[in-house]
Scaffold this active site. Structure first.
Site, PDB file in Angstrom:
ATOM      1  N   GLY A  75       3.601   0.712   5.182  1.00 51.00           N
ATOM      2  CA  GLY A  75       4.677   1.414   5.973  1.00 51.00           C
ATOM      3  C   GLY A  75       4.162   1.929   7.627  1.00 51.00           C
ATOM      4  N   VAL A  92       7.726   8.549   2.421  1.00 47.81           N
ATOM      5  CA  VAL A  92       8.898   7.843   2.314  1.00 47.81           C
ATOM      6  C   VAL A  92       8.690   6.313   2.969  1.00 47.81           C
ATOM      7  CG1 VAL A  92       9.349   8.834   4.549  1.00 47.81           C
ATOM      8  CG2 VAL A  92      11.088   8.289   3.164  1.00 47.81           C
ATOM      9  N   ASP A  93       7.758   6.502   4.121  1.00 48.97           N
ATOM     10  CA  ASP A  93       7.666   5.125   4.682  1.00 48.97           C
ATOM     11  C   ASP A  93       7.232   3.967   3.824  1.00 48.97           C
ATOM     12  OD1 ASP A  93       8.546   6.390   7.111  1.00 48.97           O
ATOM     13  OD2 ASP A  93       6.312   6.990   7.507  1.00 48.97           O
ATOM     14  N   LEU A 111      -4.128   4.469  -3.343  1.00 46.48           N
ATOM     15  CA  LEU A 111      -5.480   4.880  -3.432  1.00 46.48           C
ATOM     16  C   LEU A 111      -5.659   6.393  -3.726  1.00 46.48           C
ATOM     17  CD1 LEU A 111      -7.060   2.611  -0.431  1.00 46.48           C
ATOM     18  CD2 LEU A 111      -6.451   1.924  -2.786  1.00 46.48           C
ATOM     19  N   ALA A 126       0.838  -0.968   0.130  1.00 44.38           N
ATOM     20  CA  ALA A 126       0.224  -0.101  -0.126  1.00 44.38           C
ATOM     21  C   ALA A 126       0.770   1.381  -0.053  1.00 44.38           C
ATOM     22  CB  ALA A 126      -1.001   0.034   1.218  1.00 44.38           C
ATOM     23  N   MET A 127       0.989   1.879  -1.253  1.00 43.63           N
ATOM     24  CA  MET A 127       1.940   3.245  -1.237  1.00 43.63           C
ATOM     25  C   MET A 127       1.120   4.237  -1.315  1.00 43.63           C
ATOM     26  SD  MET A 127       4.257   1.502  -4.054  1.00 43.63           S
ATOM     27  CE  MET A 127       5.596   2.926  -3.995  1.00 43.63           C
ATOM     28  N   SER A 128       1.363   5.393  -0.188  1.00 44.64           N
ATOM     29  CA  SER A 128       0.678   6.533   0.068  1.00 44.64           C
ATOM     30  C   SER A 128       1.541   7.593  -0.662  1.00 44.64           C
ATOM     31  CB  SER A 128       0.668   6.823   1.430  1.00 44.64           C
ATOM     32  OG  SER A 128       1.928   7.254   2.136  1.00 44.64           O
ATOM     33  N   GLY A 129       2.585   7.327  -1.242  1.00 48.49           N
ATOM     34  CA  GLY A 129       3.619   8.489  -1.950  1.00 48.49           C
ATOM     35  C   GLY A 129       4.519   8.865  -0.902  1.00 48.49           C
ATOM     36  N   CYS A 146     -10.195   5.127   8.337  1.00 46.49           N
ATOM     37  CA  CYS A 146      -9.735   4.916   7.226  1.00 46.49           C
ATOM     38  C   CYS A 146      -8.948   3.497   7.118  1.00 46.49           C
ATOM     39  CB  CYS A 146      -8.760   6.057   6.680  1.00 46.49           C
ATOM     40  SG  CYS A 146      -8.119   5.842   5.061  1.00 46.49           S
ATOM     41  N   CYS A 192      -5.572  14.155   6.336  1.00 48.28           N
ATOM     42  CA  CYS A 192      -5.328  14.254   4.905  1.00 48.28           C
ATOM     43  C   CYS A 192      -6.287  15.291   4.225  1.00 48.28           C
ATOM     44  CB  CYS A 192      -5.194  12.990   3.933  1.00 48.28           C
ATOM     45  SG  CYS A 192      -6.830  12.092   4.158  1.00 48.28           S
TER      46      CYS A 192
END
Length: 378
Positions: free
Chosen positions: A142, A29-30, A50, A24-27, A118, A215
Site C-alpha cells: 500500500g 486502510v492503504d 507480519l 503485505a497487509m498492515s491492517g 524495516c 510503530c
C-alpha cells in the site's frame, strides 16, 4: 496500467485468476484497499501480515501497525473479500534487523530512520522471499510510490500525490526487488480516493486513522524506548557552547537531535542556540548559533543506485536530493568515491543535516528516484 492489452493490470500475460499476488497487509486502510482492489479484479490474492512485536509489550502503542488490533483488522478484511490471510511472527527478525540498530544508532549520536530499515531488511527481503515461497507472481503493498517500465526495466517514481509520496522511505529498494513489487495506489491523486475505494468495498477499516510516528515508539518518546532497550544509556553530561563555554548539564545525549532548539534547558542567553553536534564519547551536547547548522558537503555510504548505468561509471551526477523526509529535493552534485560511497555537494546549504538520516537521489527534472544512501559523520 500497462500499454500492452495482452497484459493484465499487474503486467503479466495471463488472466488475473491465474496470477497469484501476495499483499503485505498492515491492517491499515492503504494495504486493505490494495488487497480488496486486486481481489475484485479477480486476482489470486493471498494476504500476509507480519507481527513485528508483542502488542502487549511496553514498547508497543495503541494504534500502531503490525501488532494487536491491526492484525485483527487485516484478518477481517480478508474474510470480507474472501481470500486467505496469514500472520507471520517476525518479532525476532524485526528486533535484530531494525530495533537494535535504532537504539545503537541513537547511542552513537545519529538520528536513525527505522522505517527505511524495516522496508529494506524485513518487508522487501524476508517477506518478499516468503511471497516467492508461496509461488506468487508478485507482491503488492500500500505504499504511495509508482513503478514504471523504462527502457532498461522497472523504474521507481514518486507518487502522483506529493503529499503522500513515500519515496524517501523506499530508496533502498533494489532493482531485483522492484521487478517483483507492485504499488497499486501510487497513481492516486489523494488519500481521499483511497478512502472512497475502502468505502466502496465496504471495508471495516475505511475510516481508520493513519498510523503516526514509528510503530514501536510510544508517543514519539524515543529516549524512553532506548532506555528500556539499553539500560544506563541516559548518562548525564555537559551542554557546551561551540566556543567552549559550559552552559549547563543534560540527562543523556539520547534526548537530543541535531538542529534542536527547544527544550535545551539553557535559558537566559541573549542568542538562540541550536544543537550543532553530539559528542557521545565526551557525553557532551554542543550548541551554537543557527548558521553553524548550514552544511554543503554530505558524506554518504551504503548507496543503492537505481540509475541505468553504473553509479561509479561517471565522475559526477547532477541530481536533486532529500536529506530529510519532510524537506523538498534540492539540487546537488554527487561525486562517487566507490560503487557504494560518495560525497554529495549541495548547491545551497541545508541546515540540521544529521548522521543516520537518508540522502535520497532524484532526477532534477522529473519524478524518478535514482537511489540514495545513508548520511554519516565522515
Amino acid at each position: 496500467m500497462p500499454l500492452d492489452p495482452a497484459l493484465n493490470s499487474l503486467g503479466f500475460a495471463k488472466p488475473p485468476a491465474e496470477t497469484r499476488v501476495v499483499v503485505a497487509m498492515s491492517g491499515g486502510v492503504d494495504s486493505s484497499v490494495v488487497a480488496a482492489l486486486l481481489a475484485e479484479e479477480g486476482y489470486d490474492v493471498v494476504g500476509v501480515t507480519l507481527q513485528l512485536y508483542d502488542h502487549g509489550a511496553a514498547l508497543a502503542k495503541k494504534g500502531a501497525c503490525c501488532a494487536g488490533v491491526d492484525i485483527h483488522d487485516a484478518r477481517r478484511v480478508a474474510e470480507e473479500m474472501g481470500f486467505p490471510h496469514y500472520v507471520l511472527d517476525y518479532e525476532n527478525i524485526f528486533k535484530d534487523a531494525v530495533i537494535d540498530e535504532f537504539a545503537d544508532s541513537y547511542l552513537a549520536g545519529a538520528t536513525p530512520v527505522p522505517c527505511i530499515r524495516c522496508n529494506e531488511r524485513v518487508k522487501f527481503k524476508d517477506l518478499l522471499e516468503t511471497a516467492k515461497d508461496l509461488e506468487a507472481d508478485c507482491m503488492a503493498t500500500g505504499h504511495y510510490i509508482q513503478r514504471k517500465l523504462g527502457d532498461f526495466g522497472p523504474e521507481l517514481h514518486c507518487a502522483a500525490d506529493a503529499a503522500r509520496d513515500q519515496s524517501y522511505f523506499l530508496f533502498s529498494t533494489t532493482p531485483e526487488q522492484l521487478a517483483f513489487l507492485r504499488f497499486p495506489l501510487g497513481h492516486l491523486e489523494s488519500k481521499a480516493e483511497t478512502r472512497a475505494l475502502a468505502a466502496k468495498y465496504g471495508l471495516p477499516v475505511a475510516d481508520k486513522p493513519d498510523s503516526q510516528d514509528i510503530c514501536f515508539v510510544p508517543n514519539g518518546d524515543y529516549a524512553s524506548v532506548i532506555e528500556k532497550l539499553r539500560p544506563g544509556a541516559a548518562d548525564p553530561g555537559e551542554i557546551v557552547h561551540a566556543d567552549g563555554r559550559v552552559l549547563g548539564t543534560h540527562e543523556g545525549v539520547i534526548h537530543y537531535t541535531i538542529g534542536q532548539r527547544r527544550g535545551l534547558g539553557i535559558g537566559g542567553l541573549s542568542e538562540p542556540l541550536y544543537v550543532v553536534k553530539l559528542d557521545v564519547d565526551a557525553k557532551q551536547v554542543i550548541v551554537g548559533p543557527k548558521e553553524m547548522l548550514a552544511t554543503r558537503q554530505v558524506p554518504v555510504r551504503e548507496i543503492n543506485w537505481l540509475g541505468d548505468v553504473g553509479f561509479d561509471t561517471q565522475s559526477e551526477w547532477h541530481v536533486s536530493v532529500k536529506v530529510r523526509s519532510t524537506r523538498p529535493p534540492r539540487e546537488a552534485v554527487i561525486r562517487p568515491l566507490s560503487a557504494t560511497t560518495a560525497e554529495v555537494e549541495l548547491l545551497n546549504p541545508e541546515e540540521g543535516i544529521s548522521p543516520g538520516q537518508a540522502c535520497v537521489f532524484y532526477e532534477t527534472r522529473g519524478t524518478r528516484i535514482l537511489g540514495g544512501g545513508w548520511i554519516w559523520k565522515g
